[in-house]
Write a protein that holds these residues in place. Structure first.
Motif, PDB file in Angstrom:
ATOM      1  N   VAL A 323      35.320  -4.844   3.428  1.00 22.92           N
ATOM      2  CA  VAL A 323      35.314  -6.490   3.347  1.00 22.92           C
ATOM      3  C   VAL A 323      33.897  -7.013   3.444  1.00 22.92           C
ATOM      4  N   ALA A 324      33.112  -6.389   4.019  1.00 23.94           N
ATOM      5  CA  ALA A 324      31.409  -6.659   4.195  1.00 23.94           C
ATOM      6  C   ALA A 324      30.869  -6.885   2.982  1.00 23.94           C
ATOM      7  N   GLU A 325      31.138  -5.823   2.092  1.00 27.02           N
ATOM      8  CA  GLU A 325      30.460  -5.382   0.824  1.00 27.02           C
ATOM      9  C   GLU A 325      31.214  -6.608  -0.135  1.00 27.02           C
ATOM     10  N   LEU A 326      32.370  -6.553  -0.121  1.00 29.06           N
ATOM     11  CA  LEU A 326      33.160  -7.556  -0.882  1.00 29.06           C
ATOM     12  C   LEU A 326      32.512  -9.042  -0.774  1.00 29.06           C
ATOM     13  N   MET A 327      31.995  -9.500   0.497  1.00 29.17           N
ATOM     14  CA  MET A 327      31.635 -10.671   0.834  1.00 29.17           C
ATOM     15  C   MET A 327      30.083 -11.033   0.368  1.00 29.17           C
ATOM     16  N   GLU A 328      29.724  -9.683   0.024  1.00 24.59           N
ATOM     17  CA  GLU A 328      28.067  -9.742  -0.543  1.00 24.59           C
ATOM     18  C   GLU A 328      28.219  -9.316  -2.037  1.00 24.59           C
ATOM     19  N   ASP A 329      29.333  -9.112  -2.666  1.00 24.11           N
ATOM     20  CA  ASP A 329      29.081  -8.740  -3.896  1.00 24.11           C
ATOM     21  C   ASP A 329      28.720  -9.736  -4.840  1.00 24.11           C
TER      22      ASP A 329
ATOM     23  N   SER B 215      43.985 -11.779   6.291  1.00 21.09           N
ATOM     24  CA  SER B 215      42.921 -11.936   7.402  1.00 21.09           C
ATOM     25  C   SER B 215      41.718 -11.029   7.465  1.00 21.09           C
ATOM     26  N   ALA B 216      41.603 -10.148   6.770  1.00 20.11           N
ATOM     27  CA  ALA B 216      40.481  -9.234   6.669  1.00 20.11           C
ATOM     28  C   ALA B 216      38.960  -9.950   6.503  1.00 20.11           C
ATOM     29  N   VAL B 217      39.338 -11.056   5.752  1.00 21.44           N
ATOM     30  CA  VAL B 217      38.156 -11.785   5.572  1.00 21.44           C
ATOM     31  C   VAL B 217      37.611 -12.698   6.592  1.00 21.44           C
ATOM     32  N   ALA B 218      38.654 -13.476   7.198  1.00 18.78           N
ATOM     33  CA  ALA B 218      38.418 -14.302   8.400  1.00 18.78           C
ATOM     34  C   ALA B 218      38.073 -13.354   9.494  1.00 18.78           C
ATOM     35  N   MET B 219      38.445 -12.075   9.657  1.00 20.79           N
ATOM     36  CA  MET B 219      37.961 -11.256  10.861  1.00 20.79           C
ATOM     37  C   MET B 219      36.549 -10.850  10.812  1.00 20.79           C
ATOM     38  N   TYR B 220      36.279 -10.542   9.550  1.00 17.42           N
ATOM     39  CA  TYR B 220      34.862 -10.402   9.113  1.00 17.42           C
ATOM     40  C   TYR B 220      33.990 -11.521   9.508  1.00 17.42           C
ATOM     41  N   SER B 221      34.386 -12.554   9.087  1.00 17.99           N
ATOM     42  CA  SER B 221      33.451 -13.758   9.204  1.00 17.99           C
ATOM     43  C   SER B 221      33.466 -14.034  10.606  1.00 17.99           C
ATOM     44  N   TYR B 222      34.612 -13.796  11.531  1.00 25.03           N
ATOM     45  CA  TYR B 222      34.504 -14.507  12.717  1.00 25.03           C
ATOM     46  C   TYR B 222      33.738 -13.517  13.716  1.00 25.03           C
ATOM     47  N   ARG B 224      32.424 -10.093  12.386  1.00 25.67           N
ATOM     48  CA  ARG B 224      31.527  -9.101  11.527  1.00 25.67           C
ATOM     49  C   ARG B 224      32.449  -7.708  11.929  1.00 25.67           C
ATOM     50  N   PHE B 225      33.658  -7.937  11.998  1.00 20.50           N
ATOM     51  CA  PHE B 225      34.600  -6.511  12.193  1.00 20.50           C
ATOM     52  C   PHE B 225      35.008  -6.240  10.575  1.00 20.50           C
ATOM     53  N   VAL B 226      34.720  -4.909  10.329  1.00 22.90           N
ATOM     54  CA  VAL B 226      35.067  -4.515   8.937  1.00 22.90           C
ATOM     55  C   VAL B 226      36.242  -3.703   9.027  1.00 22.90           C
ATOM     56  N   ARG B 227      37.312  -4.348   8.775  1.00 23.87           N
ATOM     57  CA  ARG B 227      38.710  -3.707   8.912  1.00 23.87           C
ATOM     58  C   ARG B 227      38.863  -2.475   7.846  1.00 23.87           C
ATOM     59  N   ARG B 228      39.307  -1.249   8.128  1.00 25.50           N
ATOM     60  CA  ARG B 228      39.511  -0.004   7.499  1.00 25.50           C
ATOM     61  C   ARG B 228      41.071   0.232   7.222  1.00 25.50           C
ATOM     62  N   ARG B 229      41.164   1.240   6.387  1.00 27.36           N
ATOM     63  CA  ARG B 229      42.529   1.707   6.379  1.00 27.36           C
ATOM     64  C   ARG B 229      43.065   2.188   7.671  1.00 27.36           C
ATOM     65  N   MET B 230      44.467   2.150   7.903  1.00 26.54           N
ATOM     66  CA  MET B 230      44.907   2.723   9.067  1.00 26.54           C
ATOM     67  C   MET B 230      46.264   3.664   8.868  1.00 26.54           C
ATOM     68  N   GLY B 231      46.426   4.380   7.671  1.00 22.24           N
ATOM     69  CA  GLY B 231      47.377   5.144   7.549  1.00 22.24           C
ATOM     70  C   GLY B 231      48.648   3.867   7.427  1.00 22.24           C
ATOM     71  N   SER B 232      49.803   4.559   8.195  1.00 24.34           N
ATOM     72  CA  SER B 232      50.947   3.471   8.010  1.00 24.34           C
ATOM     73  C   SER B 232      50.905   2.638   8.948  1.00 24.34           C
ATOM     74  N   ARG B 233      49.993   2.395   9.906  1.00 22.37           N
ATOM     75  CA  ARG B 233      50.047   1.608  10.895  1.00 22.37           C
ATOM     76  C   ARG B 233      49.488   0.137  10.433  1.00 22.37           C
ATOM     77  N   HIS B 234      49.988  -0.892  11.495  1.00 21.31           N
ATOM     78  CA  HIS B 234      49.490  -2.004  10.764  1.00 21.31           C
ATOM     79  C   HIS B 234      48.373  -2.545  11.849  1.00 21.31           C
TER      80      HIS B 234
END
Lengths: 422, 396
Positions: A323-329, B215-222, B224-234
């Motif tokens: 998402v960080a890269e996406l927002m800088e793309d 909400s990954a974008v808002a979480m990063y904006s808010y 700077r958390f970069v969400r990544r894959r978590m398998g089958s978990r939410h």
């Protein structure tokens, strides 16, 4: 769940006036939290990791999908709340709800009643399984729907267990179909003066998206299995490690011509001449070895650099963006995809912008997500012409609320609230 | 009075494969007259993609094509020829909407960009779908479903953290673009009905994907958390995942009331405050470990029914073969049988939503060029001789 909120987000972005109807027990905001800095993923849902004085106005999950909307509070378990909602229905075009099927009826707000209030009303009910049938009253979230249409089983690597799409896919897909349904009903109403009741089962709205697998089953009896990042006919087709921590690149090659261009970008190493990789079929049959050889090459380079080099040679390739890269793309930046909004309690931040570009009516992010009850005065006072005394009475009787209930349970428990387009 | 919601709209569908055809299918399924325009003798690429009955490729038997082109009429036209361009413009005169998913610049190269077509039909709506959109530095980059999923942000959020990022199965970026295009097109119809003005719509697969990152974008904006894959978990709800049970897998979800969930699972250890908290996702291993033995001694169907009796939102992890047998789909008559003169009789996914006044209807996909005579002779006034000449010259 955000199936309903996503549907109304699409309409709000295009200029519809959306009024979210919330109450203290159900706001879609996760309820009230004590001020804290919980850290981790949960903490990161709040600006600077801080839940703030009013966590419910600072919650990323809510604020992202509810921009461009208004919000009021109204307790529909109280007769006065129901009466006021009916007054709103009278001046609205559309009612969107995603309760389980019995709820609106229990409120005394099902379609026949709303149609009595406003004969032209369009109502859409977005439930998990539809308004009738044996699963009618079954409860579910979007993830359950993904499991029930076969998507979870197909999302995965070969010979490993089911995973899930990493985004709320069933919700978004249902929301898109719902927005389409609403617009179709609006057109029908314009031509005929008639309203419409739309029964959207999330499960049925997501099923067409596994249509190609269903067709394989009905034509051949073949039951699709997870195939990771591979493709039924293209090879190579996959996700390859690139230089850096958890950095990746995808490549998809669909013709011999693209294969030759790809080999050329790699510097035509001798192994590319191997007869195991001579044509699409042999490349497909020998993907395991092929992918390893490709990754030995890709892992030396930055994923953006490789994408640009491969694309310039006419090869389908893309960097796997976080998402960080996406927002800088650079491409999304030039297109102005992310837009900035200032929210009185959450601050100024970027959000995903419009999902498409329209030349004449582009739409924009004009309003931040509403604070809890922010538009009570506007909606009850200006739109419905209610007096100060009436507003006071609603507050005293708890029909309106000043803050959500404490967030004691899992935030997802709060379910959804009806939304209306006035 | 129109009998379907979109009756009276005429759509020219120049698109192929999945994104554009799904957009035009939605319009057709709800009543628009959609004329699918295919390359003479060759047709939509999905005709060659299959799945084919018995795995025998045949241009009239591709399951993907048959599914994506229901309710459309089919004509052939080579818009890369001079007379093809002129005939296309005549069709545009009577059309409301053009849907296309060529690479950006192709329509302009043919003299068929929006500026040219609006001369012919001032109120035209033109919906263009492409991998990266009609402008911007990647405009001319090549795309495919996996490229759009990677560049739009889904892949980094999907899959096992110990393995490579994973795409969603099938062609989900293509479908999302088609859905976005369909909604955008009806927004444009709404405006046109009010103002008489048409417009051009630019749908990018990358943006269709990036629009729904939960909400990954808002979480990063808010933060700077970069969400990544978590398998089958939410990322927030715990538990919300597929877990093994006695005879396979079951989707486990806690729902509204944690105590209720713990009681259902006969696992009082779950009620300790640490695990009853909304922050329990920190102890996901522990939560799942406590639940696992209960699940392992029971079958999925049994767990699903009893969870639903308790109003706890468990779900079955179904395979494609199990969908058609499912009693809810059956009771609602979701799957629809349609015959086809060459391919035969198959069951298709039906209506994605139901409208009380204007029902969905299913008519089979067209044969290649099936409606040439109807559209060209009855519609545009060509004679049968004209048609033969056009065919001979490879125009239709």
């Amino acid at each position: 769940m955000f199936a309903g909120p996503y549907a109304t987000k699409l309409l709000a972005d295009m200029g519809a006036e959306i009024i979210r109807v919330e109450c203290a027990a159900r706001s879609g905001r996760g309820g009230m939290l004590p001020r804290m800095k919980p850290g981790g993923i949960f903490g990161s849902s709040f600006p600077d990791g801080d839940t703030g004085e009013r966590s419910y106005n600072r919650f990323a999950y809510y604020n992202e999908v509810n921009r461009n909307k208004y919000a009021i509070t109204l307790d529909l378990t109280k007769p006065l709340g129901v009466a006021v909602l009916k007054r709103l229905v009278k001046i609205s075009d559309v009612v969107v709800e995603n309760f389980t099927p019995r709820v609106m009826g229990n409120f005394g707000l099902d379609y026949p009643i709303l149609k009595g209030v406003n004969p032209q009303i369009i109502m859409i009910s977005m439930s998990g399984y539809g308004q009738d049938g044996p699963y009618r009253d079954y409860v579910t979230y979007g993830e359950g729907i993904e499991a029930m249409v076969g998507l979870s089983k197909l999302t995965g690597y070969p010979h490993r267990g089911p995973l899930k799409p990493g985004v709320a896919y069933a919700d978004a897909t249902s929301g898109l179909h719902a927005a389409f349904a609403i617009l179709a009903a609006l057109r029908y109403r314009r031509l005929t003066g008639k309203g419409n009741y739309i029964d959207l089962s999330m499960r049925e709205a997501v099923t067409p998206l596994v249509g190609e697998f269903i067709m394989d089953y009905v034509t051949n009896g073949r039951v699709a299995m997870p195939m990771g990042n591979r493709h039924p006919s293209m090879a190579p087709h996959g996700c390859y490690r690139s230089r850096g921590e958890d950095s990746w690149l995808v490549i998809a090659i669909s013709s011999d011509e693209e294969w030759r261009s790809f080999c050329h970008v790699m510097g035509d190493p001798p192994w590319t001449e191997d007869e195991r990789f001579a044509d699409t079929l042999s490349r497909w049959q020998n993907q395991e070895e092929l992918d390893q050889l490709i990754e030995d090459w890709t892992s030396q380079y930055d994923h953006y650099e490789l994408m640009n080099r491969l694309q310039q040679a006419g090869v389908k390739a893309g960097a796997v963006l976080d998402v960080a890269e996406l927002m800088e793309d650079p491409h999304l930046r030039e297109r102005g995809f992310f837009e900035r909004l200032s929210h009185p309690e959450a601050g100024t931040h970027l959000y995903p912008g419009l999902s498409w570009r329209m030349a004449v009516t582009p739409g924009r992010l004009r309003l931040p997500a509403p604070c809890f009850g922010e538009h009570n005065q506007y909606v009850f006072g200006e739109l419905l012409g209610m007096s100060e005394e009436e507003l006071l009475r609603m507050a005293e009787e708890g029909v309106t609320a000043s803050e959500p209930l404490l967030w004691e349970e899992d935030f997802s428990s709060l379910g959804e609230v009806p939304e209306m387009e006035a | 009075m129109p009998d379907q919601a979109l009756s009276g709209l005429l759509v020219l569908d120049l698109s192929e494969d999945i994104s554009g055809p799904y957009c035009a299918k939605l319009l057709a399924d709800y009543g628009a007259e959609v004329i699918k325009i295919e390359v003479p003798g060759w047709g939509d690429s999905s005709r060659r993609r299959g799945p084919f009955p018995g795995d025998q490729p045949h241009q009239e038997r591709s399951g993907l094509f048959l599914f994506l082109n229901t309710n459309k009429k089919g004509i052939t036209l080579n818009i890369k020829s001079g007379s093809g361009v002129e005939i296309f413009k005549r069709l545009v005169e009577g059309a409301d909407i053009v849907v296309e998913n060529f690479r950006p610049g192709v329509m302009a190269g043919l003299g068929l960009d929006y500026e040219a077509l609006v001369e012919v039909k001032p109120s035209l709506i033109m919906t263009s779908i492409s991998y990266f959109g009609q402008r911007g530095p990647y405009r001319d980059y090549q795309g495919s479903d996996i490229v759009a999923q990677a560049m739009g942000g889904w892949m980094q959020l999907t899959g096992d953290p110990a393995l490579e990022p994973l795409k969603l199965p099938g062609s989900q970026a293509e479908f999302q673009a088609g859905l976005n295009a369909a909604v955008a097109t009806l927004c444009a119809v709404y405006l046109r009905d009010q103002s008489g003005e048409g417009q051009q719509i630019d749908v990018s697969l990358q943006e269709a994907v990036a629009s729904i990152l939960e909400s990954a974008v808002a979480m990063y904006s808010y933060s700077r958390f970069v969400r990544r894959r978590m398998g089958s978990r939410h990322h927030l709800q715990c538990p919300s995942r597929a877990m093994p049970c006695k005879d396979g897998w079951i989707h486990v979800q806690a729902g509204a009331n944690w105590d209720h969930f713990a009681t259902f699972l006969e696992t009082p250890e779950l009620m300790q405050p640490r695990l009853a908290s909304i922050l329990r996702y920190r102890y996901a291993d522990e939560v799942e470990g406590l639940i696992q033995p209960w699940l392992e001694s029971r079958e999925a169907g049994e767990i699903f029914s009893s969870a639903q009796e308790w109003r706890i939102p468990f779900a079955m992890v179904l395979g494609i073969d199990e969908l058609m047998e499912d009693r809810q789909y059956k009771a609602r008559g979701f799957f629809q049988e349609m015959g086809h003169p060459v391919a035969g009789r198959f069951t298709y996914p039906g209506a994605p939503f139901r409208m009380s006044e204007t029902p969905w209807q299913g008519r089979r996909a067209p044969l290649l060029g099936e409606h040439n005579e109807e559209i060209y002779c009855e519609g545009l006034g060509f004679s049968k001789g004209d048609l033969a000449r056009l065919r001979e010259n490879g125009v239709i």
